[in-house]
Write an enzyme that holds these catalytic residues in place. Structure first.
Site, PDB file in Angstrom:
ATOM      1  N   ASP A   1      85.157 161.548  45.899  1.00  0.00           N
ATOM      2  CA  ASP A   1      85.724 162.750  45.267  1.00  0.00           C
ATOM      3  C   ASP A   1      85.394 163.990  46.088  1.00  0.00           C
ATOM      4  O   ASP A   1      86.246 164.849  46.328  1.00  0.00           O
ATOM      5  CB  ASP A   1      85.255 162.881  43.795  1.00  0.00           C
ATOM      6  CG  ASP A   1      83.747 162.733  43.623  1.00  0.00           C
ATOM      7  OD1 ASP A   1      83.056 162.310  44.574  1.00  0.00           O
ATOM      8  OD2 ASP A   1      83.258 163.045  42.522  1.00  0.00           O
TER       9      ASP A   1
ATOM     10  N   ASP B   1      96.569 159.481  53.073  1.00  0.00           N
ATOM     11  CA  ASP B   1      97.756 160.276  52.713  1.00  0.00           C
ATOM     12  C   ASP B   1      97.393 161.758  52.646  1.00  0.00           C
ATOM     13  O   ASP B   1      98.146 162.616  53.093  1.00  0.00           O
ATOM     14  CB  ASP B   1      98.321 159.849  51.343  1.00  0.00           C
ATOM     15  CG  ASP B   1      99.444 158.823  51.475  1.00  0.00           C
ATOM     16  OD1 ASP B   1      99.480 158.105  52.495  1.00  0.00           O
ATOM     17  OD2 ASP B   1     100.279 158.741  50.544  1.00  0.00           O
TER      18      ASP B   1
ATOM     19  N   TYR C   1      92.155 145.668  46.611  1.00  0.00           N
ATOM     20  CA  TYR C   1      93.509 145.254  46.987  1.00  0.00           C
ATOM     21  C   TYR C   1      93.675 143.739  46.962  1.00  0.00           C
ATOM     22  O   TYR C   1      94.751 143.228  46.690  1.00  0.00           O
ATOM     23  CB  TYR C   1      93.832 145.741  48.407  1.00  0.00           C
ATOM     24  CG  TYR C   1      94.568 147.056  48.476  1.00  0.00           C
ATOM     25  CD1 TYR C   1      94.014 148.193  47.904  1.00  0.00           C
ATOM     26  CD2 TYR C   1      95.793 147.158  49.124  1.00  0.00           C
ATOM     27  CE1 TYR C   1      94.681 149.405  47.979  1.00  0.00           C
ATOM     28  CE2 TYR C   1      96.457 148.369  49.202  1.00  0.00           C
ATOM     29  CZ  TYR C   1      95.896 149.490  48.633  1.00  0.00           C
ATOM     30  OH  TYR C   1      96.559 150.682  48.711  1.00  0.00           O
TER      31      TYR C   1
ATOM     32  N   LYS D   1      81.682 155.481  46.743  1.00  0.00           N
ATOM     33  CA  LYS D   1      81.417 156.003  45.395  1.00  0.00           C
ATOM     34  C   LYS D   1      80.124 155.350  44.916  1.00  0.00           C
ATOM     35  O   LYS D   1      80.062 154.704  43.861  1.00  0.00           O
ATOM     36  CB  LYS D   1      82.617 155.691  44.491  1.00  0.00           C
ATOM     37  CG  LYS D   1      82.577 156.355  43.127  1.00  0.00           C
ATOM     38  CD  LYS D   1      82.760 157.870  43.158  1.00  0.00           C
ATOM     39  CE  LYS D   1      82.556 158.464  41.782  1.00  0.00           C
ATOM     40  NZ  LYS D   1      82.532 159.945  41.780  1.00  0.00           N
TER      41      LYS D   1
ATOM     42  N   ASP E   1      93.346 154.348  51.464  1.00  0.00           N
ATOM     43  CA  ASP E   1      94.769 154.531  51.150  1.00  0.00           C
ATOM     44  C   ASP E   1      95.013 155.957  50.681  1.00  0.00           C
ATOM     45  O   ASP E   1      95.932 156.638  51.144  1.00  0.00           O
ATOM     46  CB  ASP E   1      95.173 153.528  50.053  1.00  0.00           C
ATOM     47  CG  ASP E   1      96.633 153.687  49.642  1.00  0.00           C
ATOM     48  OD1 ASP E   1      97.481 153.790  50.550  1.00  0.00           O
ATOM     49  OD2 ASP E   1      96.906 153.707  48.432  1.00  0.00           O
TER      50      ASP E   1
END
Ligand code: IPM
Ligand code: MG
Length: 357
Positions: A222, A250, A135, A190, A246
């Site tokens: 994942d 959600d 970001y 990851k 992020d």
């Protein structure tokens, strides 16, 4: 105690008005001051995070934030778009720890797209690092490729990076939060592909040595996305970087079926914080009195607990919200047969009434 009130765009002003009404009803000597932010900041001062607004947030003990974003500002250059307001506040105020609880209220189990037995009783906390990662990493931009297969072609690029102190401080926040809950922490990364993630994993493992009573598990992002749908109750506290957080937050919010219910807190090292609903500005329903104000009202409760040292008042608000749900009141986003559909203001009023009982 001074609270900066930043309503923003879309449904922001409507939902903030309800939260302010609830705060006023507590009869605490809070000083509240309002300032423009997002598209509203651009309209008033030519910038999504005007200097007056930033200065107010610096002086304040806590910030209550509505939402930013509106279609009319989507064509502005990136540095002037409404989203820059929230990114700028996070960075300027060092709000590195983002707490996003995903709680399923029993009355709303039917609103989830998952089967009730998978989600009933769900209570997880996502802790997202908020001021680092891809970001904010530099360099970034669009350039002519100087190496690789596509030399001479245009390419877009961003930089994923995390420094050791950044990982350490968010890991401490996460272990301490887990200590107060079920003592289980899942660190999501990851590491099978990314150097940044392998480093993240190594540092989290080191910090774990200081919290032996907390169980630590590492999970690839994942797989975490999959497990959140498959068996979400297996999680207690999740800690992860800015980008993965992020996305996963959600996803976790939607497990509860009602993103209109979920508050969030973004804290600095001293627990000064910015509090906002997890949902966005929903310009399609702005000004219609349809928006669910409960996420914002619950954000105000988090503010009382974390930044203003008023845990009993926070409990009062949270209990009042449970009460209006048990009374069957529902804004359209959480409406189901057999409940009573109400608008934004009516819902706010109901919470105020429920405070005193
Ligand atoms: C969030 C939002 C923001 C983010 C946007 C509005 C910049 O999606 O708070 O999750 O990506 O962090
Ligand atoms: Mg998001």
């Amino acid at each position: 105690m001074k609270i900066a009130i930043l309503p923003g765009d879309g449904i922001g002003p409507e939902i903030i008005a309800q939260a302010v009404k609830v705060l006023n009803a507590l009869e605490e000597p809070f000083e509240m001051e309002t300032a423009a932010v997002g598209g509203a900041g651009y309209a008033a001062y030519g910038h999504p995070l005007p200097e007056v607004t930033l200065n107010l947030t610096k002086k304040a003990d806590a910030i209550l934030f509505g939402a930013v974003g509106d279609w009319q500002y989507d064509t502005l250059e990136r540095s002037l778009r409404p989203e820059q307001a929230i990114l700028g506040l996070r960075k300027n105020l060092n709000l590195f720890a983002n707490l996003r609880p995903a709680i399923l209220y029993p009355e709303l189990a039917g609103a989830s797209s998952l089967k009730p037995e998978i989600v009933s009783g769900l209570d997880i906390l996502i802790i997202r690092e908020l001021t680092g990662d891809i970001y904010f990493g530099q360099p970034r931009g669009v350039r002519i490729a100087a190496d690789g297969t596509y030399i001479g072609e245009r390419e877009g690029f961003d930089t994923m990076r995390y420094s050791e102190p950044e990982i350490r401080r968010i890991a401490h926040v996460a272990f301490q939060a887990a200590q107060k809950r079920c003592k289980r922490l899942t660190s999501v990364d990851k590491a099978n592909v990314l150097e940044t993630s392998q480093f993240w994993r190594d540092i989290v493992r080191q910090v774990h040595l200081e919290y032996p009573e907390v169980g630590l598990e590492h999970m690839y992002v994942d797989n975490a996305a999959m497990q959140l749908i498959k068996a979400p109750k297996e999680f207690d506290v999740i800690v992860t970087g800015n980008m993965f957080g992020d996305i996963l937050s959600d996803e976790a919010a939607m497990l509860t079926g009602s993103i209109g219910m979920l508050p969030s807190a973004s804290l600095d090292v001293n627990n000064k914080g910015l509090y906002e609903p997890s949902h966005g500005s929903a310009p399609d329903i702005a000004g219609k009195g349809l928006a669910n104000p409960l996420a914002t009202i619950l954000s105000a409760a988090m503010m009382l607990r974390f930044s203003l040292a008023k845990p009993l008042q926070a409990d009062r608000i949270e209990n009042a919200v449970k009460k209006v749900l048990s009374q069957g009141l529902r804004t359209p986003d959480i409406y189901a047969n057999g409940t009573k559909k109400v608008g934004t203001v009516e819902m706010g009023n109901a919470v105020v009434s429920a405070l005193s009982t």
